[in-house]
Design an enzyme around this catalytic site. Structure first.
Site, PDB file in Angstrom:
ATOM      1  N   GLU A 193     -17.374  11.605  18.968  1.00 48.09           N
ATOM      2  CA  GLU A 193     -18.061  11.114  20.176  1.00 48.09           C
ATOM      3  C   GLU A 193     -17.754   9.647  20.439  1.00 48.09           C
ATOM      4  OE1 GLU A 193     -19.537  13.375  18.221  1.00 48.09           O
ATOM      5  OE2 GLU A 193     -19.742  14.920  19.759  1.00 48.09           O
TER       6      GLU A 193
ATOM      7  N   THR B 222       3.937   3.180   5.617  1.00 49.74           N
ATOM      8  CA  THR B 222       2.549   2.721   5.670  1.00 49.74           C
ATOM      9  C   THR B 222       1.721   3.719   6.465  1.00 49.74           C
ATOM     10  OG1 THR B 222       1.036   1.057   6.552  1.00 49.74           O
ATOM     11  CG2 THR B 222       3.193   1.161   7.587  1.00 49.74           C
TER      12      THR B 222
ATOM     13  N   ASP C 151       4.266  -3.990   6.647  1.00 51.07           N
ATOM     14  CA  ASP C 151       4.662  -5.283   7.220  1.00 51.07           C
ATOM     15  C   ASP C 151       4.704  -6.385   6.164  1.00 51.07           C
ATOM     16  OD1 ASP C 151       1.755  -5.159   7.211  1.00 51.07           O
ATOM     17  OD2 ASP C 151       1.779  -6.999   8.386  1.00 51.07           O
TER      18      ASP C 151
ATOM     19  N   ARG D  17      -7.566  -1.640   9.261  1.00 49.27           N
ATOM     20  CA  ARG D  17      -8.391  -2.788   9.651  1.00 49.27           C
ATOM     21  C   ARG D  17      -7.767  -3.598  10.785  1.00 49.27           C
ATOM     22  NH1 ARG D  17      -8.624  -5.862   4.072  1.00 49.27           N
ATOM     23  NH2 ARG D  17      -8.928  -3.720   3.455  1.00 49.27           N
TER      24      ARG D  17
ATOM     25  N   ASP E   6      -0.805   3.025   8.152  1.00 55.21           N
ATOM     26  CA  ASP E   6      -1.450   2.365   9.294  1.00 55.21           C
ATOM     27  C   ASP E   6      -0.695   2.502  10.617  1.00 55.21           C
ATOM     28  OD1 ASP E   6      -3.502   1.542   7.697  1.00 55.21           O
ATOM     29  OD2 ASP E   6      -2.620  -0.423   7.262  1.00 55.21           O
TER      30      ASP E   6
ATOM     31  N   ARG F  15       1.276  -5.016  -5.453  1.00 53.15           N
ATOM     32  CA  ARG F  15       1.260  -6.238  -4.657  1.00 53.15           C
ATOM     33  C   ARG F  15       1.604  -7.381  -5.600  1.00 53.15           C
ATOM     34  NH1 ARG F  15      -2.898  -3.195  -1.777  1.00 53.15           N
ATOM     35  NH2 ARG F  15      -2.013  -2.835   0.284  1.00 53.15           N
TER      36      ARG F  15
ATOM     37  N   GLY G 139     -12.493  15.481  17.839  1.00 55.89           N
ATOM     38  CA  GLY G 139     -13.515  15.459  18.888  1.00 55.89           C
ATOM     39  C   GLY G 139     -14.682  14.532  18.580  1.00 55.89           C
TER      40      GLY G 139
ATOM     41  N   ILE H  34      -8.673   8.339  -0.296  1.00 58.31           N
ATOM     42  CA  ILE H  34      -8.348   9.765  -0.083  1.00 58.31           C
ATOM     43  C   ILE H  34      -7.251   9.883   0.977  1.00 58.31           C
ATOM     44  CG2 ILE H  34      -9.298  11.841   1.020  1.00 58.31           C
ATOM     45  CD1 ILE H  34     -11.879  11.320  -0.529  1.00 58.31           C
TER      46      ILE H  34
ATOM     47  N   GLY I 139       0.833  -1.205   0.000  1.00 62.98           N
ATOM     48  CA  GLY I 139       0.000   0.000   0.000  1.00 62.98           C
ATOM     49  C   GLY I 139       0.865   1.251   0.000  1.00 62.98           C
TER      50      GLY I 139
ATOM     51  N   ARG J 270     -27.551  15.374  12.984  1.00 64.44           N
ATOM     52  CA  ARG J 270     -27.450  14.002  12.495  1.00 64.44           C
ATOM     53  C   ARG J 270     -26.327  13.221  13.168  1.00 64.44           C
ATOM     54  NH1 ARG J 270     -28.238  15.140   6.188  1.00 64.44           N
ATOM     55  NH2 ARG J 270     -30.424  14.565   6.057  1.00 64.44           N
TER      56      ARG J 270
ATOM     57  N   VAL K 285      16.986   8.192  -0.088  1.00 71.05           N
ATOM     58  CA  VAL K 285      17.854   7.040  -0.395  1.00 71.05           C
ATOM     59  C   VAL K 285      18.797   7.400  -1.549  1.00 71.05           C
ATOM     60  CG1 VAL K 285      17.855   4.687  -1.370  1.00 71.05           C
ATOM     61  CG2 VAL K 285      16.257   5.279   0.481  1.00 71.05           C
ATOM     62  N   VAL K 286      18.229   8.018  -2.578  1.00 67.80           N
ATOM     63  CA  VAL K 286      19.040   8.332  -3.765  1.00 67.80           C
ATOM     64  C   VAL K 286      20.084   9.405  -3.435  1.00 67.80           C
ATOM     65  CG1 VAL K 286      18.969   9.262  -6.117  1.00 67.80           C
ATOM     66  CG2 VAL K 286      17.227   7.608  -5.369  1.00 67.80           C
TER      67      VAL K 286
ATOM     68  N   ARG L 204     -18.577  17.319  10.543  1.00 70.32           N
ATOM     69  CA  ARG L 204     -19.162  17.910  11.752  1.00 70.32           C
ATOM     70  C   ARG L 204     -20.050  19.103  11.387  1.00 70.32           C
ATOM     71  NH1 ARG L 204     -19.963  16.062  16.665  1.00 70.32           N
ATOM     72  NH2 ARG L 204     -17.796  15.459  16.928  1.00 70.32           N
TER      73      ARG L 204
ATOM     74  N   ASP M  42       1.423   0.566  11.900  1.00 67.99           N
ATOM     75  CA  ASP M  42       1.333  -0.720  12.597  1.00 67.99           C
ATOM     76  C   ASP M  42       2.636  -1.507  12.557  1.00 67.99           C
ATOM     77  OD1 ASP M  42       1.264  -1.215   9.915  1.00 67.99           O
ATOM     78  OD2 ASP M  42      -0.384  -2.657   9.984  1.00 67.99           O
TER      79      ASP M  42
HETATM   80  P1  ADP Z   1       2.253  -3.753   2.882  1.00 68.78           P
HETATM   81  O1  ADP Z   1       3.720  -3.787   2.655  1.00 68.78           O
HETATM   82  O2  ADP Z   1       1.652  -2.409   2.652  1.00 68.78           O
HETATM   83  O3  ADP Z   1       1.853  -4.392   4.199  1.00 68.78           O
HETATM   84  P2  ADP Z   1       1.187  -6.118   1.488  1.00 68.78           P
HETATM   85  O4  ADP Z   1       0.761  -6.820   2.717  1.00 68.78           O
HETATM   86  O5  ADP Z   1       0.229  -6.077   0.364  1.00 68.78           O
HETATM   87  O6  ADP Z   1       1.568  -4.597   1.719  1.00 68.78           O
HETATM   88  O7  ADP Z   1       2.536  -6.800   0.977  1.00 68.78           O
HETATM   89  C1  ADP Z   1       3.224  -6.289  -0.136  1.00 68.78           C
HETATM   90  C2  ADP Z   1       3.895  -7.400  -0.863  1.00 68.78           C
HETATM   91  O8  ADP Z   1       4.886  -8.013  -0.034  1.00 68.78           O
HETATM   92  C3  ADP Z   1       2.991  -8.543  -1.266  1.00 68.78           C
HETATM   93  O9  ADP Z   1       2.246  -8.284  -2.416  1.00 68.78           O
HETATM   94  C4  ADP Z   1       4.027  -9.641  -1.520  1.00 68.78           C
HETATM   95  O10 ADP Z   1       4.677  -9.422  -2.748  1.00 68.78           O
HETATM   96  C5  ADP Z   1       5.034  -9.364  -0.393  1.00 68.78           C
HETATM   97  N1  ADP Z   1       4.747 -10.241   0.753  1.00 68.78           N
HETATM   98  C6  ADP Z   1       3.806 -10.072   1.695  1.00 68.78           C
HETATM   99  N2  ADP Z   1       3.821 -11.083   2.593  1.00 68.78           N
HETATM  100  C7  ADP Z   1       4.802 -11.916   2.205  1.00 68.78           C
HETATM  101  C8  ADP Z   1       5.323 -13.161   2.689  1.00 68.78           C
HETATM  102  N3  ADP Z   1       4.831 -13.745   3.783  1.00 68.78           N
HETATM  103  N4  ADP Z   1       6.343 -13.727   2.005  1.00 68.78           N
HETATM  104  C9  ADP Z   1       6.863 -13.141   0.910  1.00 68.78           C
HETATM  105  N5  ADP Z   1       6.413 -11.994   0.391  1.00 68.78           N
HETATM  106  C10 ADP Z   1       5.399 -11.371   1.016  1.00 68.78           C
END
Ligand code: ADP
Length: 342
Positions: free
Chosen positions: A194, A132, A109, A178, A134, A78, A192, A264, A17, A169, A29-30, A161, A136
């Site tokens: 509720e 990301t 992740d 998620r 998220d 992906r 703010g 968005i 994502g 409403r 990086v570059v 709001r 997370d």
């Molecule tokens: P994000 O990096 O945002 O969490 P995804 O969960 O869609 O996004 O993972 C991105 C890509 O990473 C996947 O499409 C896949 O190519 C690779 N990937 C995810 N999980 C694994 C895994 N367990 N082993 C190998 N490659 C993975």
């Protein structure tokens, strides 16, 4: 930085994502690579492009004036096939053909699991950069893109709001996250709201429609007519915000509207904080390669640069900010009684 290895080429990709600030991380990086006299190539479309050997050389001129844009100029994707052993072996062979010493993976992740998988079959160094919305990933105080996503959600909640107040409403605003409620909690507190329906809270004690209705009605009793805005993390109610709004309106006669923010939350101009941490972590990733590190994520903890083993980033979890939860659930909750225990 003592005992630097003699390296010549590194590669970079953005995966999974997309997140506001990925371009800023790529630029960092570059620029760092040029500073340390390393060549850089970028693989397009994440692991998909790596498997297809779809790459482009990158130099400072290619990354000029990109940090103010979300998305990623080398594209993200992906790639389900990357989970296979053969795919990792193929990627390793392609990286070796290019004479790559280190790979920087900017993603979440899933992308880090992919990086760890690749590391089992490739002898080069791999560094993750947390990109990301998220937030997370364990091991860094904040991920690149999170601050922008919260700002976008807060802005949307403020606008909702206005109209919710005008019509007395109930609104349900569905946000991303998620598996982690960081966007929901932070945007909800900032605007703010509720109530927030977050994965971490739903796991412990899933809300019932009766409990939601009771809270809405009690808030109305205490504060009088007006708006009631709920933040709902995606996948936390069967059928999402649309279904919940329909149930509240049909079953309980509450004038209720859903609003889905969706993608968005990934666009627009990255917030200053995202551009800045992306710049720091992109440079940190290159310097970690020069220090001989591998299989780690470049992170930031209490303003200190850190390197966290990749598996820890998804195996361990950052909890939601307990004080923010307390404030939103107790102090700002109009139906909670005051407790003079402080
Ligand atoms: P994000 O990096 O945002 O969490 P995804 O969960 O869609 O996004 O993972 C991105 C890509 O990473 C996947 O499409 C896949 O190519 C690779 N990937 C995810 N999980 C694994 C895994 N367990 N082993 C190998 N490659 C993975």
């Amino acid at each position: 930085m003592s005992e630097q290895k003699q390296l010549t080429r590194i590669a970079v990709l953005t995966s999974g994502g997309d997140a506001p600030g990925m371009n800023a991380a790529l630029r960092a990086v570059v620029l760092a690579a040029e500073h340390y006299e390393l060549q850089v190539i970028g693989f397009k479309h994440g692991y998909q492009g790596l498997l297809e050997n779809d790459f482009l050389p990158l130099c400072a001129a290619d990354v000029q004036h990109i940090l103010q844009y979300s998305g990623t100029i080398i594209k993200s994707a992906r790639c389900a096939r990357f989970k296979e052993v053969e795919a990792a072996q193929q990627a390793a062979a392609i990286l070796d053909q290019h004479g790559i010493d280190g790979l920087v993976v900017i993603g979440g992740d899933g992308s880090f699991r992919g990086a760890e998988h690749l590391a089992n079959y490739w002898s080069g160094q791999i560094i993750g950069v947390p990109g990301t919305i998220d937030n997370d990933l364990y091991g860094t105080d904040v991920t690149i893109g999170f601050t922008t996503a919260v700002a976008i959600a807060m802005d949307a909640l403020d606008k909702i709001r206005d109209t919710a107040d005008a019509m007395d409403r109930v609104f349900i605003v569905e946000v991303m996250g998620r598996h982690a409620g960081f966007i929901g909690l932070n945007s909800g507190v900032a605007a703010g709201a509720e109530r927030m329906i977050l994965p971490e809270l739903q796991k412990d004690k899933p809300l019932t429609i009766a409990a939601i209705v009771k809270h809405i009605e009690r808030v109305k009793q205490v504060r009088g007519d007006g708006s009631y805005v709920m933040v709902l993390s995606e996948h936390q109610w069967p059928g999402g915000a649309v279904a919940l709004a329909e149930q509240l309106e049909a079953q309980h006669g509450l004038p209720c509207r859903p609003c889905l923010l969706g993608h968005i939350q990934r666009g627009g101009s990255p917030a200053p904080a995202d551009r800045i941490i992306a710049s720091e972590l992109g440079v940190h990733a290159v310097e970690l390669i020069l220090q001989g590190q591998t299989r780690v994520m470049a992170g930031l903890q209490a303003n200190q640069l850190v390197a966290i083993p990749l598996p820890e980033t998804w195996q361990k979890k950052n909890p939601l900010n307990a004080n923010l939860l307390r404030i939103s659930q107790d102090i700002f909750n109009p139906v909670k009684k005051r407790q003079n225990t402080l």
